[in-house]
Design an enzyme around this catalytic site. Sequence first.
Site, PDB file in Angstrom:
ATOM      1  N   LYS A 117       0.963  -1.167   0.072  1.00  0.00           N
ATOM      2  CA  LYS A 117      -0.037  -0.095   0.056  1.00  0.00           C
ATOM      3  C   LYS A 117       0.800   1.430   0.055  1.00  0.00           C
ATOM      4  O   LYS A 117       1.552   1.503   0.861  1.00  0.00           O
ATOM      5  CB  LYS A 117      -0.877  -0.107   1.106  1.00  0.00           C
ATOM      6  N   GLU A 181      -2.860   6.159  -6.360  1.00  0.00           N
ATOM      7  CA  GLU A 181      -2.177   6.734  -5.434  1.00  0.00           C
ATOM      8  C   GLU A 181      -1.175   7.834  -6.001  1.00  0.00           C
ATOM      9  O   GLU A 181      -0.487   7.355  -6.759  1.00  0.00           O
ATOM     10  CB  GLU A 181      -1.398   5.822  -4.530  1.00  0.00           C
TER      11      GLU A 181
END
Length: 672
Positions: A117, A181
């Site tokens: 992540k 992201e």
Amino acid sequence: MNESQAKIRVEKLREEIEKHRYAYYVLDIPEISDEAYDSLVHELEKLEAKFPELADPNSPTRRVGAKPLEKFQSAKHSRPMLSLNDAFDKKDVEAWVQRISKFLPKSYKPKYHVQLKLDGLACAIIYENGIFQKALTRGDGKVGEDVSQNVRTIRSIPLKLRRSSKAPKEAYTSRVEVRGEIVIYKRDFEKINKEREEQGQTLFMNPRNTAAGTIRQLDPKLVASRPLRFYAWGLEIDGASIEKHSEEYELAKELGFVVSTQTTVAYNVDEVMKFVKTWEQKRHDLPFNTDGLVIAINNRKIYDDLGSVGKAPRGALAYKYPPEQQTTKVKDIFVSIGRTGAATPVAMLEPVIIAGSRVEMATLHNESEVKRKDVRIGDTVIVHKAGDIIPEIVESIKSLRDGSEKIFHMPKKCPDCSTELIKPADEAVWRCPNRNCPARVQNHIRHFASKSAIDIEGLGEKNVTVLLESGLIKDEADLYSLKEEDVSKLERFAELSAKNLVNAINAKKNPSLERFIFALGIRHVGVQTAIDLAKKFGSLESLTRSSIQQLEEVDGVGGKVAESIAAWFADDENQKLLNKFEKAGVKPQKYAIVSGKLEGKSFVVTGTLETMGREKAAELIRKMGGKFISSVSKDTTYLVVGDNPGESKRQAAKKHGIKIINEDEFIGLLKS
Ligand code: ZN
């Protein structure tokens, strides 16, 4: 050039520019230099200016263009951007698997898509008929802010989706939503802060809030000047079904996006946890920050059917790595004396668990560092620890002071032997000049026995202290005259451990010359310098007799190092020590290169090798005359890539055009 010729040229240029953008950002194999790329864009700009009718709002020249906004408009997400439930250990993951099993079809065995992540700013980008339309921040998950004009400036995002035969045709005829992201690389962040420091501006906190702050700037020109990057992790194509999460990645890449390569498909919790463990340390080598992993049911239909509870989808979980920064209190600051006499201030802390281990002490490096950070006894401080590094105090939180804090002063005398500390004017470090200082001797012996030196097992801090206090040894040479019956009488040593220790010491009577030189603990002589010295002089006798001039001829030995070596061998006490070694029968082997075929070549190893450890690889390289170094520079010959390699090293190697080889090729080089 007439208009129709210009039209052909413009289209070709746009295609060419997109091709290079893809090669650079997505494939990470640039085919042309930045300058050449810019010059293509420049030619396109000129043509578009000359033939305004050829303009296209999605031309690569139009990433920045719009005027600053007054404010951002809000916009609703087509489907909510959910947040995930957290897991902190294996038990949490098992509990989640248990929970969702009730909702899964009988006899269905789920597979898990696991990905690192990225610690950035989540964003959704919408394309219609293959053309960039809109970009929204996550916002509250339901409504985000329209940051299209800023997101357009990010070069790792295509303005038109890349044509690919592997993508479903709907990608170019309907609506596509890509989620991902926005991040800033750690090295870019450091560069920005350095420039800000030089210009006297306030510094940014971390890459994530720099990225977040940048994307919320109203002026797209400023945004374009910051090195933002976008990593896609989710893809939805209206009218086309994507079966698995792992396929989303493949498809996003085909459509022209950068995707993180740190993903896997796991068949059970043990495999998930294996991936978690692998990246716990290695993620620090990645160019971006990460704060954990996302574990999701790989099958998207099952995932969707699982639905959500509250704000979180049932089918996914965020695994969080233990935090690497914690706040705690400084109980005291004391001074620790190292083997060279260096006096290092160390903070004693209220114990805290950081990155999975208990931290009670943190180094403050030297007196001026304590002053610069203004760390006081009683302060609440932020402590950082990542992987194996020594815990460090990041800063003290001054607003939490209540007036009872005490300022630390460097003591005038050594805490271990009361000798007055000295500090040469050109150095930052205070030292205890007493060579018989118990702290120095203790650390000296531990250095001598350490893994990179003589490598004697059983000589940890406590054992060395007991041996010194018993008077059985005074220095490292005395180790070789230790007798089993004497050692076994000491506290901490039973018969067997005494025997083991004496055997371990005697097994190391003929260390390699380079290990022995390093073990002597001469100031400024590290592992590589010791090897270079061994290579040049061949034996201890000829090193002892060497002149400063001869020493300076050795690779990497400058004036300061040469002087330090010469001074060490000229010292009477050290000569006595060497004589003692000789009497005890300690004789380092003459330096022998097995073969010189790696002469002049240098190697960096990244990742885990299957057939040998790092130390072994280093030894083999050195034995064949090559150099083993820790970081990639333009002078590196080979980057050897093992399992789970570090991304930053690979990129540095690509940048410098360094040959990248795998383990088999490496072994081939050793054997050939
Ligand atoms: Zn001392």
